[in-house]
Design a protein around this motif. Structure first.
Motif, PDB file in Angstrom:
ATOM      1  N   LYS A   3       0.846  -1.198   0.000  1.00 27.14           N
ATOM      2  CA  LYS A   3       0.000   0.000   0.000  1.00 27.14           C
ATOM      3  C   LYS A   3       0.879   1.245   0.000  1.00 27.14           C
ATOM      4  CE  LYS A   3      -2.771  -2.153   3.289  1.00 27.14           C
ATOM      5  NZ  LYS A   3      -3.399  -2.069   4.572  1.00 27.14           N
ATOM      6  N   THR A   4       0.575   2.166  -0.903  1.00 28.27           N
ATOM      7  CA  THR A   4       1.255   3.451  -0.929  1.00 28.27           C
ATOM      8  C   THR A   4       0.175   4.516  -0.802  1.00 28.27           C
ATOM      9  OG1 THR A   4       2.875   2.517  -2.470  1.00 28.27           O
ATOM     10  CG2 THR A   4       2.844   4.913  -2.233  1.00 28.27           C
ATOM     11  N   ILE A   5       0.283   5.332   0.235  1.00 28.88           N
ATOM     12  CA  ILE A   5      -0.728   6.361   0.490  1.00 28.88           C
ATOM     13  C   ILE A   5      -0.032   7.715   0.504  1.00 28.88           C
ATOM     14  CG2 ILE A   5      -2.489   7.177   2.096  1.00 28.88           C
ATOM     15  CD1 ILE A   5      -2.535   4.210   3.174  1.00 28.88           C
ATOM     16  N   THR A   6      -0.479   8.609  -0.377  1.00 29.37           N
ATOM     17  CA  THR A   6       0.176   9.901  -0.540  1.00 29.37           C
ATOM     18  C   THR A   6      -0.834  11.044  -0.493  1.00 29.37           C
ATOM     19  OG1 THR A   6       1.639   8.772  -2.105  1.00 29.37           O
ATOM     20  CG2 THR A   6       1.816  11.147  -1.998  1.00 29.37           C
ATOM     21  N   LYS A  23     -10.409   2.026   6.505  1.00 30.57           N
ATOM     22  CA  LYS A  23     -11.251   1.773   5.324  1.00 30.57           C
ATOM     23  C   LYS A  23     -10.597   0.786   4.364  1.00 30.57           C
ATOM     24  CE  LYS A  23     -14.807   4.402   6.151  1.00 30.57           C
ATOM     25  NZ  LYS A  23     -16.172   3.902   6.245  1.00 30.57           N
ATOM     26  N   LEU A  24      -9.265   0.819   4.264  1.00 34.76           N
ATOM     27  CA  LEU A  24      -8.574  -0.107   3.367  1.00 34.76           C
ATOM     28  C   LEU A  24      -8.701  -1.556   3.852  1.00 34.76           C
ATOM     29  CD1 LEU A  24      -5.362   1.842   2.305  1.00 34.76           C
ATOM     30  CD2 LEU A  24      -7.385   1.325   0.914  1.00 34.76           C
ATOM     31  N   GLN A  25      -8.970  -1.749   5.133  1.00 31.58           N
ATOM     32  CA  GLN A  25      -9.189  -3.100   5.659  1.00 31.58           C
ATOM     33  C   GLN A  25     -10.411  -3.735   5.012  1.00 31.58           C
ATOM     34  OE1 GLN A  25      -9.381  -2.795   9.914  1.00 31.58           O
ATOM     35  NE2 GLN A  25      -7.234  -2.203  10.101  1.00 31.58           N
ATOM     36  N   LEU A  37      -1.503  -1.294  -4.173  1.00 26.73           N
ATOM     37  CA  LEU A  37      -2.630  -0.380  -4.087  1.00 26.73           C
ATOM     38  C   LEU A  37      -2.047   1.004  -3.845  1.00 26.73           C
ATOM     39  CD1 LEU A  37      -5.740  -0.818  -4.051  1.00 26.73           C
ATOM     40  CD2 LEU A  37      -5.607  -0.722  -1.578  1.00 26.73           C
ATOM     41  N   ILE A  38      -2.268   1.892  -4.799  1.00 24.33           N
ATOM     42  CA  ILE A  38      -1.697   3.237  -4.708  1.00 24.33           C
ATOM     43  C   ILE A  38      -2.841   4.228  -4.476  1.00 24.33           C
ATOM     44  CG2 ILE A  38      -0.341   5.002  -5.910  1.00 24.33           C
ATOM     45  CD1 ILE A  38       0.632   2.449  -7.666  1.00 24.33           C
ATOM     46  N   VAL A  39      -2.778   4.908  -3.341  1.00 26.50           N
ATOM     47  CA  VAL A  39      -3.823   5.863  -2.965  1.00 26.50           C
ATOM     48  C   VAL A  39      -3.227   7.264  -2.998  1.00 26.50           C
ATOM     49  CG1 VAL A  39      -5.448   6.563  -1.158  1.00 26.50           C
ATOM     50  CG2 VAL A  39      -4.849   4.136  -1.421  1.00 26.50           C
ATOM     51  N   ARG A  40      -3.815   8.140  -3.825  1.00 25.29           N
ATOM     52  CA  ARG A  40      -3.398   9.540  -3.876  1.00 25.29           C
ATOM     53  C   ARG A  40      -4.582  10.407  -3.490  1.00 25.29           C
ATOM     54  NH1 ARG A  40      -2.236   8.792  -9.049  1.00 25.29           N
ATOM     55  NH2 ARG A  40      -0.552   7.344  -9.188  1.00 25.29           N
ATOM     56  N   VAL A  41      -4.335  11.320  -2.564  1.00 25.15           N
ATOM     57  CA  VAL A  41      -5.396  12.228  -2.119  1.00 25.15           C
ATOM     58  C   VAL A  41      -4.940  13.656  -2.366  1.00 25.15           C
ATOM     59  CG1 VAL A  41      -6.926  12.878  -0.234  1.00 25.15           C
ATOM     60  CG2 VAL A  41      -5.933  10.576  -0.281  1.00 25.15           C
ATOM     61  N   ASP A  50      -7.820   9.167  -5.600  1.00 22.67           N
ATOM     62  CA  ASP A  50      -7.495   8.439  -6.818  1.00 22.67           C
ATOM     63  C   ASP A  50      -6.762   7.167  -6.381  1.00 22.67           C
ATOM     64  OD1 ASP A  50      -6.817   7.576  -9.332  1.00 22.67           O
ATOM     65  OD2 ASP A  50      -5.479   9.242  -9.789  1.00 22.67           O
ATOM     66  N   ILE A  51      -7.376   6.014  -6.629  1.00 25.78           N
ATOM     67  CA  ILE A  51      -6.779   4.745  -6.216  1.00 25.78           C
ATOM     68  C   ILE A  51      -6.500   3.878  -7.437  1.00 25.78           C
ATOM     69  CG2 ILE A  51      -7.068   2.626  -4.864  1.00 25.78           C
ATOM     70  CD1 ILE A  51      -8.830   4.150  -2.944  1.00 25.78           C
ATOM     71  N   VAL A  52      -5.281   3.369  -7.504  1.00 23.65           N
ATOM     72  CA  VAL A  52      -4.889   2.431  -8.554  1.00 23.65           C
ATOM     73  C   VAL A  52      -4.603   1.087  -7.896  1.00 23.65           C
ATOM     74  CG1 VAL A  52      -3.195   1.896 -10.349  1.00 23.65           C
ATOM     75  CG2 VAL A  52      -3.885   4.275  -9.967  1.00 23.65           C
ATOM     76  N   ALA A  53      -5.263   0.044  -8.394  1.00 25.34           N
ATOM     77  CA  ALA A  53      -5.033  -1.318  -7.905  1.00 25.34           C
ATOM     78  C   ALA A  53      -4.428  -2.134  -9.042  1.00 25.34           C
ATOM     79  CB  ALA A  53      -6.345  -1.945  -7.442  1.00 25.34           C
ATOM     80  N   ASN A  54      -3.264  -2.695  -8.801  1.00 23.87           N
ATOM     81  CA  ASN A  54      -2.604  -3.558  -9.784  1.00 23.87           C
ATOM     82  C   ASN A  54      -2.832  -5.011  -9.389  1.00 23.87           C
ATOM     83  OD1 ASN A  54      -1.338  -1.535 -11.476  1.00 23.87           O
ATOM     84  ND2 ASN A  54      -0.099  -1.053  -9.695  1.00 23.87           N
ATOM     85  N   PHE A  55      -3.591  -5.728 -10.232  1.00 21.18           N
ATOM     86  CA  PHE A  55      -3.924  -7.119  -9.955  1.00 21.18           C
ATOM     87  C   PHE A  55      -2.824  -8.061 -10.439  1.00 21.18           C
ATOM     88  CE2 PHE A  55      -7.981  -4.962  -9.904  1.00 21.18           C
ATOM     89  CZ  PHE A  55      -8.633  -5.557  -8.833  1.00 21.18           C
ATOM     90  N   ARG A  56      -2.739  -9.217  -9.826  1.00 23.48           N
ATOM     91  CA  ARG A  56      -1.712 -10.209 -10.159  1.00 23.48           C
ATOM     92  C   ARG A  56      -1.786 -10.673 -11.612  1.00 23.48           C
ATOM     93  NH1 ARG A  56       1.296 -10.974  -6.083  1.00 23.48           N
ATOM     94  NH2 ARG A  56       0.537 -11.000  -3.962  1.00 23.48           N
ATOM     95  N   TRP A  57      -2.961 -10.631 -12.211  1.00 17.12           N
ATOM     96  CA  TRP A  57      -3.114 -11.123 -13.585  1.00 17.12           C
ATOM     97  C   TRP A  57      -2.923 -10.019 -14.626  1.00 17.12           C
ATOM     98  CZ3 TRP A  57      -6.627 -11.767  -9.657  1.00 17.12           C
ATOM     99  CH2 TRP A  57      -7.699 -10.889  -9.607  1.00 17.12           C
TER     100      TRP A  57
END
Length: 95
Positions: A3-6, A23-25, A37-41, A50-57
């Motif tokens: 998780k990266t929260i900025t 909330k991320l829980q 999971l990259i969270v930018r506020v 703005d949240i970017v989720a990179n899935f394993r597939w």
């Protein structure tokens, strides 16, 4: 899941940081499916999540939400993220 929260243009206060972590829980059920999971506020006139989720597939999901209230914006973006994760999991399980 990494998780990266900025915060962009402001600093989180302790309460805001705790709210985000709590909330991320809500999406912890997908930890084995998400690499990061990259969270930018941003905060100008309103809070913009703005949240970017990179899935394993190899799929990348990008979700956004805005509101003048920090908590409301966070709740909106988490609702969208939760739905997106569920859809991605269903797609992968069907193949």
């Amino acid at each position: 899941m990494t998780k990266t929260i900025t915060a962009v243009g402001f600093d989180f206060d302790e309460k805001q940081s705790e709210m985000i972590e709590k909330k991320l829980q809500r999406v912890s059920y997908a930890e084995e499916h998400i690499i990061d999971l990259i969270v930018r506020v941003k905060h100008e006139k309103e809070y913009s999540f703005d949240i970017v989720a990179n899935f394993r597939w190899g799929v990348q999901a990008n979700v956004k939400a805005e509101d003048f209230d920090f908590g409301a914006a966070l709740n909106k973006v988490m609702d969208v993220l939760d739905q997106k994760i569920k859809k991605e999991k269903e797609k992968v399980q069907q193949h």
